[in-house]
Design a protein around this motif. Structure first.
Motif, PDB file in Angstrom:
ATOM      1  N   ASN A 172       0.510  -1.235  -0.147  1.00 24.90           N
ATOM      2  CA  ASN A 172      -0.206  -0.079  -0.101  1.00 24.90           C
ATOM      3  C   ASN A 172       0.401   1.785   0.276  1.00 24.90           C
ATOM      4  O   ASN A 172       0.356   2.222  -0.138  1.00 24.90           O
ATOM      5  N   GLN A 173       2.276   1.541   0.097  1.00 23.79           N
ATOM      6  CA  GLN A 173       2.901   1.932  -0.224  1.00 23.79           C
ATOM      7  C   GLN A 173       3.646   2.679  -1.204  1.00 23.79           C
ATOM      8  O   GLN A 173       3.737   1.401  -2.261  1.00 23.79           O
ATOM      9  N   LEU A 174       3.158   4.073  -1.969  1.00 23.55           N
ATOM     10  CA  LEU A 174       4.053   4.382  -3.832  1.00 23.55           C
ATOM     11  C   LEU A 174       5.613   4.803  -2.706  1.00 23.55           C
ATOM     12  O   LEU A 174       5.269   5.683  -1.746  1.00 23.55           O
ATOM     13  N   ALA A 175       5.944   4.462  -4.430  1.00 20.50           N
ATOM     14  CA  ALA A 175       7.877   5.031  -3.803  1.00 20.50           C
ATOM     15  C   ALA A 175       7.832   6.392  -4.544  1.00 20.50           C
ATOM     16  O   ALA A 175       6.808   6.577  -5.618  1.00 20.50           O
ATOM     17  N   GLN A 176       8.754   7.187  -3.908  1.00 22.62           N
ATOM     18  CA  GLN A 176       9.306   8.600  -5.135  1.00 22.62           C
ATOM     19  C   GLN A 176       9.580   8.512  -5.835  1.00 22.62           C
ATOM     20  O   GLN A 176      10.489   6.648  -6.293  1.00 22.62           O
ATOM     21  N   PRO A 177       8.794   8.319  -7.414  1.00 23.19           N
ATOM     22  CA  PRO A 177       9.351   8.169  -8.405  1.00 23.19           C
ATOM     23  C   PRO A 177      11.143   9.146  -9.186  1.00 23.19           C
ATOM     24  O   PRO A 177      11.772   8.322 -10.165  1.00 23.19           O
ATOM     25  N   ALA A 178      11.879   9.526  -8.899  1.00 23.61           N
ATOM     26  CA  ALA A 178      12.645  10.304  -8.920  1.00 23.61           C
ATOM     27  C   ALA A 178      13.747  10.782  -8.060  1.00 23.61           C
ATOM     28  O   ALA A 178      12.421  11.584  -6.921  1.00 23.61           O
ATOM     29  N   MET A 182       9.062   3.579 -11.716  1.00 24.63           N
ATOM     30  CA  MET A 182       7.159   3.606 -11.195  1.00 24.63           C
ATOM     31  C   MET A 182       7.066   3.680  -9.456  1.00 24.63           C
ATOM     32  O   MET A 182       7.488   3.665  -8.377  1.00 24.63           O
ATOM     33  N   PRO A 183       6.293   4.453  -8.790  1.00 27.94           N
ATOM     34  CA  PRO A 183       5.482   4.517  -7.801  1.00 27.94           C
ATOM     35  C   PRO A 183       4.851   3.503  -7.480  1.00 27.94           C
ATOM     36  O   PRO A 183       4.673   3.311  -6.154  1.00 27.94           O
ATOM     37  N   CYS A 184       4.663   2.473  -8.237  1.00 29.75           N
ATOM     38  CA  CYS A 184       3.565   1.894  -7.928  1.00 29.75           C
ATOM     39  C   CYS A 184       3.492   0.525  -8.896  1.00 29.75           C
ATOM     40  O   CYS A 184       3.679   0.769 -10.689  1.00 29.75           O
ATOM     41  N   LYS A 187       6.392  -1.792  -9.513  1.00 31.56           N
ATOM     42  CA  LYS A 187       6.978  -0.720  -8.767  1.00 31.56           C
ATOM     43  C   LYS A 187       8.161  -0.893  -8.385  1.00 31.56           C
ATOM     44  O   LYS A 187       9.462  -1.522  -8.203  1.00 31.56           O
ATOM     45  N   GLY A 188       8.815   0.347  -8.505  1.00 29.03           N
ATOM     46  CA  GLY A 188      10.654   0.914  -8.357  1.00 29.03           C
ATOM     47  C   GLY A 188      11.530   0.432 -10.139  1.00 29.03           C
ATOM     48  O   GLY A 188      12.418   0.408 -10.226  1.00 29.03           O
ATOM     49  N   ASP A 189      10.555  -0.187 -10.949  1.00 28.91           N
ATOM     50  CA  ASP A 189      11.481  -0.648 -12.183  1.00 28.91           C
ATOM     51  C   ASP A 189      11.476   1.354 -12.616  1.00 28.91           C
ATOM     52  O   ASP A 189      10.584   2.213 -12.691  1.00 28.91           O
ATOM     53  N   GLU A 190      12.643   0.857 -13.839  1.00 30.30           N
ATOM     54  CA  GLU A 190      13.062   2.293 -13.958  1.00 30.30           C
ATOM     55  C   GLU A 190      11.073   2.639 -15.591  1.00 30.30           C
ATOM     56  O   GLU A 190      11.188   1.394 -16.054  1.00 30.30           O
TER      57      GLU A 190
END
Length: 299
Positions: free
Chosen positions: A83-89, A148-150, A243-246
């Motif tokens: 349920n956590q979204l990641a910073q994209p950059a 990717m944020p998710c 999520k996290g993929d470039e």
């Protein structure tokens, strides 16, 4: 006075020509000239090469190779909960918050519409009316790959030609409709929390915008809007990223804008304009699971 001069120059300088030349040079292996440019840039902007897979400046044959350098695998941990979204950059938060009806806040005294940002795609814009946005500015010293944020399935991509104003804070505060008038690449994803859009915004001296599935999308700069649609999940040619993929990269630049549908996410409360972001850190949590995240983190 100096700020006014900088803004006025952006209206009169041949931004397309300067950008084309910069892109041409950045792709050339010009021997000692290239190495001199890389060393000068790294010193001027205090680039942290300890995070890079190739930490020696001499390992890069062209300026673009250096500029889009990959980081070590352990340099940017990705938030792990579903349920956590990641910073994209890596970068800094320019603005974030609710999309007020159809208006996105750019800077004091400046708003622009979601529909204008999405190049008149009114049906797409309607999905994000009353939703949330975040604009992240990537400075020259930052890591310039976008992630990717998710988890997301790519449904369409729209290339929008436009101006090439700088996208730094000074310009954002003084050029109306900046992000809705600059060149940009709109990527629409279906995600576990609904539709999400990630937009890569071009700028002065940005030689190219690339994605991992299509390569460079603005090589010719023909001045026409281009649109691609993509297959459904599990079909041949489908593009699914975790999520996290470039997902893309800038060769010299720029800004990333994320749009979320209404009532789907709650931003990390630490995020305010100017906040330094690092790819992989907490961007937001899905609204339905916010309580679960608070309990698991002890906050």
């Amino acid at each position: 006075m100096l700020d006014n001069i900088k803004i006025r120059l952006q209206y009169i300088l041949p931004k397309q020509g300067l950008t084309k030349f910069a892109g041409w040079f950045a792709d050339k292996n010009a021997g000692f000239v290239t190495q001199w440019a890389i060393k000068l840039f790294a010193k001027a902007y205090k680039v942290n090469m300890n995070e890079a897979q190739k930490s020696e400046l001499t390992a890069y044959a062209t300026f673009n190779d250096f500029f889009v350098r990959a980081l070590r695998d352990d340099a940017r941990p990705i938030v792990v909960l579903d349920n956590q979204l990641a910073q994209p950059a890596d970068g800094a938060v320019s603005q974030l918050g609710p999309i007020n009806d159809d208006l996105i806040f750019q800077a004091k005294g400046h708003n622009y519409t979601t529909e204008a940002l999405l190049a008149g795609q009114y049906q797409l814009a309607e999905k994000f009316r009353g939703g949330d946005f975040i604009t992240t500015y990537l400075s020259p010293s930052d890591y310039h790959r976008v992630h990717m944020p998710c988890d997301g399935l790519l449904t369409e991509m729209i290339y929008v030609p436009g101006d090439l104003f700088s996208v730094n804070p000074l310009t954002a505060a003084n050029v109306p409709n900046l992000f809705a008038r600059n060149e940009r690449l709109i990527c629409v994803f279906e995600t576990p929390i609904g539709s999400m859009i990630q937009i890569l915004v071009g700028a002065t001296i940005v030689g190219s915008i690339e994605t991992v599935w299509s390569g460079c999308v603005n090589t010719q700069r023909e001045g026409v809007i281009k649109r691609w649609t993509y297959p459904t999940a599990h079909s041949e040619g489908a593009v699914f990223l975790k999520k996290g993929d470039e997902m893309g990269r800038f060769k010299l630049g720029s800004t990333v804008i994320n749009l979320f549908e209404p009532n789907t996410i709650s931003f990390n409360s630490s995020l305010i304009p100017g906040y330094a972001t690092r790819m992989g850190e907490l961007l937001a949590v899905s609204v339905n699971d916010e309580k679960q995240t608070d309990e698991s983190t002890g906050s």
